[in-house]
Design a protein around this motif. Structure first.
Motif, short mmCIF file in Angstrom:
data_model
loop_
_atom_site.label_atom_id
_atom_site.label_comp_id
_atom_site.label_asym_id
_atom_site.label_seq_id
_atom_site.Cartn_x
_atom_site.Cartn_y
_atom_site.Cartn_z
N ILE A 90 0.84 -1.20 0.00
CA ILE A 90 0.00 0.00 0.00
C ILE A 90 0.88 1.26 0.00
O ILE A 90 0.62 2.20 -0.74
N LYS A 91 1.92 1.27 0.81
CA LYS A 91 2.82 2.42 0.87
C LYS A 91 3.53 2.63 -0.46
O LYS A 91 3.74 3.77 -0.90
N GLU A 92 3.92 1.55 -1.13
CA GLU A 92 4.60 1.65 -2.42
C GLU A 92 3.71 2.28 -3.49
O GLU A 92 4.21 2.85 -4.45
N LYS A 93 2.42 2.16 -3.31
CA LYS A 93 1.47 2.76 -4.26
C LYS A 93 1.12 4.19 -3.87
O LYS A 93 0.20 4.79 -4.42
N SER A 94 1.84 4.73 -2.89
CA SER A 94 1.68 6.11 -2.42
C SER A 94 0.30 6.40 -1.84
O SER A 94 -0.19 7.52 -1.94
N ALA A 95 -0.30 5.41 -1.22
CA ALA A 95 -1.60 5.63 -0.58
C ALA A 95 -1.40 6.45 0.68
O ALA A 95 -0.49 6.19 1.47
N ARG A 96 -2.23 7.45 0.86
CA ARG A 96 -2.19 8.28 2.06
C ARG A 96 -3.43 8.08 2.92
O ARG A 96 -3.40 8.31 4.12
N ILE A 97 -4.52 7.69 2.30
CA ILE A 97 -5.77 7.45 3.00
C ILE A 97 -6.04 5.95 2.93
O ILE A 97 -6.24 5.39 1.85
N ILE A 98 -6.03 5.29 4.09
CA ILE A 98 -6.18 3.84 4.15
C ILE A 98 -7.35 3.51 5.07
O ILE A 98 -7.36 3.94 6.23
N LEU A 99 -8.31 2.78 4.56
CA LEU A 99 -9.43 2.33 5.36
C LEU A 99 -9.17 0.89 5.78
O LEU A 99 -8.86 0.04 4.95
N LEU A 100 -9.31 0.63 7.07
CA LEU A 100 -9.01 -0.67 7.64
C LEU A 100 -10.31 -1.33 8.10
O LEU A 100 -11.10 -0.72 8.81
N PHE A 101 -10.51 -2.58 7.69
CA PHE A 101 -11.67 -3.35 8.09
C PHE A 101 -11.19 -4.58 8.85
O PHE A 101 -10.70 -5.54 8.25
N ALA A 102 -11.31 -4.52 10.17
CA ALA A 102 -10.85 -5.62 11.03
C ALA A 102 -11.37 -5.39 12.43
O ALA A 102 -11.70 -4.27 12.81
N SER A 103 -11.40 -6.46 13.21
CA SER A 103 -11.76 -6.32 14.62
C SER A 103 -10.64 -5.57 15.33
O SER A 103 -9.54 -5.42 14.79
N ALA A 104 -10.90 -5.13 16.54
CA ALA A 104 -9.90 -4.34 17.28
C ALA A 104 -8.58 -5.08 17.41
O ALA A 104 -7.51 -4.52 17.16
N LEU A 105 -8.62 -6.34 17.79
CA LEU A 105 -7.39 -7.11 17.98
C LEU A 105 -6.62 -7.26 16.66
O LEU A 105 -5.41 -7.05 16.62
N ASN A 106 -7.32 -7.59 15.59
CA ASN A 106 -6.66 -7.76 14.30
C ASN A 106 -6.25 -6.42 13.69
O ASN A 106 -5.29 -6.35 12.93
N ALA A 107 -6.97 -5.37 14.02
CA ALA A 107 -6.61 -4.04 13.50
C ALA A 107 -5.28 -3.57 14.08
O ALA A 107 -4.49 -2.92 13.39
N LEU A 108 -5.02 -3.90 15.32
CA LEU A 108 -3.75 -3.49 15.94
C LEU A 108 -2.55 -3.99 15.17
O LEU A 108 -1.53 -3.31 15.07
N LYS A 109 -2.66 -5.18 14.59
CA LYS A 109 -1.56 -5.74 13.81
C LYS A 109 -1.22 -4.85 12.62
O LYS A 109 -0.06 -4.69 12.27
#
Length: 113
Positions: A90-109
């Protein structure tokens, strides 16, 4: 009638015509997410989600809704255990706005990358 169902999969009226929920689902939050993106003129976004039915469905639904509203998806990634490679992509594609879909525990990763 249930107050605990948040899965977009369970609000499919073709499969579950008699199930009603009072809980907000990820699908019903998409217009709010899209309005937020548009408010700040963020038209190029990336998504990352944990590989499990609920999170995957939420990401796919968001992507479809966002695309229909002229939001450009520049990357979409998924992870099971360690999201390092996906975050790097994602960073290599120069994304600055990233939406994350995950539970709290998995989002922390993903957030801690």
């Amino acid at each position: 009638v249930t107050s605990g169902v948040v899965s977009a999969a369970l609000i499919n009226r073709n499969i579950y015509p008699y199930l009603f929920t009072t809980e907000t689902t990820d699908a019903t939050l998409n217009p709010i997410r899209i309005a937020f993106l548009k408010r700040y003129n963020w038209t190029r976004v990336a998504t990352i989600h944990y590989i499990q039915e609920y999170d995957e469905m939420a990401a796919k639904t968001f992507i479809a809704d966002a695309t229909a509203q002229n939001i450009t998806l520049i990357a979409s990634e998924a992870y099971v255990t360690d999201p390092v490679a996906q975050i790097r992509s994602i960073k290599e594609k120069s994304a600055r706005i990233i939406l994350l879909f995950a539970s709290a525990l998995n989002a922390l990763k993903a957030i801690c990358q």
